[in-house]
Write a protein that holds these residues in place. Structure first.
Motif, PDB file in Angstrom:
ATOM      1  N   LEU A  95      40.345  50.292  36.009  1.00 52.79           N
ATOM      2  CA  LEU A  95      39.080  49.928  35.377  1.00 52.79           C
ATOM      3  C   LEU A  95      38.858  50.633  34.050  1.00 52.79           C
ATOM      4  O   LEU A  95      38.003  50.208  33.261  1.00 52.79           O
ATOM      5  N   TYR A 119      33.419  42.177  46.510  1.00 48.60           N
ATOM      6  CA  TYR A 119      34.314  42.903  45.610  1.00 48.60           C
ATOM      7  C   TYR A 119      33.717  43.075  44.219  1.00 48.60           C
ATOM      8  O   TYR A 119      33.957  44.083  43.549  1.00 48.60           O
ATOM      9  N   THR A 124      33.334  46.750  42.893  1.00 48.63           N
ATOM     10  CA  THR A 124      34.117  47.147  41.726  1.00 48.63           C
ATOM     11  C   THR A 124      33.222  47.509  40.553  1.00 48.63           C
ATOM     12  O   THR A 124      33.506  48.457  39.809  1.00 48.63           O
ATOM     13  N   MET A 159      42.059  51.455  41.662  1.00 44.30           N
ATOM     14  CA  MET A 159      41.109  50.608  40.939  1.00 44.30           C
ATOM     15  C   MET A 159      40.353  51.400  39.882  1.00 44.30           C
ATOM     16  O   MET A 159      40.097  50.890  38.782  1.00 44.30           O
ATOM     17  N   THR A 206      36.118  44.486  35.122  1.00 44.85           N
ATOM     18  CA  THR A 206      35.974  44.223  36.552  1.00 44.85           C
ATOM     19  C   THR A 206      36.501  42.855  36.976  1.00 44.85           C
ATOM     20  O   THR A 206      37.352  42.740  37.863  1.00 44.85           O
TER      21      THR A 206
END
Length: 267
Positions: A18, A69, A73, A14, A23
């Protein structure tokens, strides 16, 4: 525990994605693809349980896990993958007490002891040089929502079809994220959608979400939420192994607490 290691690696994935994908666009791609897979596999069960109760619980679970999340994130943008993974694991502190407040489930001495040990570990990792970043705070907010999700799933999943609940959860998380990315985030240029980025998104959707969260929800419906959260709290192991030996001593303090004592100690 195997899935916890895979999720640990997902923090590194992730963090890489990113750098290119915002996001909520990441979350919409991840959960909508997972929803499609789930609806294809479990369409007969979903049709059989198509009613207000399952839709309502799907919306509830979707709201909670979307909040988790989103915070996690967003926090990952401003902190390291290992730190993000370890702080997310603080849900193992919260789940027993949230289950107690919401559903009157008993908290044992082993839950309290493991929570205290985890809190000490978090202090060593998160308060390095006596400072904490905004990303760390957002990650802790995400951990709180993860704890609520585990307590809720562990309670309502005992008497309902977890695969159907999880399918609706994925769909609503994906739709919430799609609405957020359309409203607040810039579009990603076509040339930045490289095979590597697409492959990483598929890995997150198929392995970490479809398989991982489905197995997690199935497991939580068969064991007390507190026990499940402690076993899943080993997620930090994968993230720290993925980035090297830094912080490993603090990791073992929480991740290898003797959870077999918690499993044997009935709620």
């Amino acid at each position: 525990v195997a899935m916890a290691l895979i999720w640990g690696y997902s923090f590194l994935t992730m963090k890489t994605v990113l750098d290119t994908v915002p996001t909520f666009m990441l979350l919409s791609c991840r959960f909508l693809l997972s929803a499609v897979i789930m609806f294809v596999i479990f369409h007969k069960r979903i049709k059989a349980h198509f009613n207000r109760e399952y839709l309502g619980f799907g919306v509830l679970m979707g709201c909670v896990i979307w909040s988790a999340y989103a915070a996690q994130t967003l926090g990952l943008v401003d902190t390291t993958p290992g730190k993000n993974a370890f702080l997310t694991g603080t849900y193992c502190i919260l789940v027993p007490f949230i289950a107690l407040v919401l559903f009157r489930e008993r908290v044992t001495k082993w839950h309290i002891a493991s929570a205290l040990m985890c809190l000490v570990g978090v202090g060593f990792v998160a308060l390095d040089n006596f400072s904490i970043q905004m990303g760390d705070l957002l990650t802790l907010v995400g951990a709180m929502f993860f704890a609520v999700d585990m307590a809720v799933v562990g309670h309502i999943g005992r008497t309902r079809d977890v695969s159907v609940l999880t399918s609706w959860m994925f769909l609503f998380v994906g739709l919430f994220s799609l609405a957020a990315t359309c409203a607040f985030e810039p579009r990603v240029p076509a040339e930045q959608w490289t095979p590597e980025i697409i492959g990483q998104l598929v890995f997150l959707a198929v392995v970490c979400t479809t398989i991982g969260l489905l197995l997690q929800n199935q497991a939580l419906s068969h064991v007390p939420p507190a026990t499940g959260s402690l076993l899943l709290g080993r997620v930090g192991l994968g993230a720290h192994r993925g980035r090297g030996a830094h912080g490993q001593a603090h990791l073992w303090l929480c991740a290898d607490f003797p959870v077999d004592r918690v499993v044997r100690d009935p709620l």
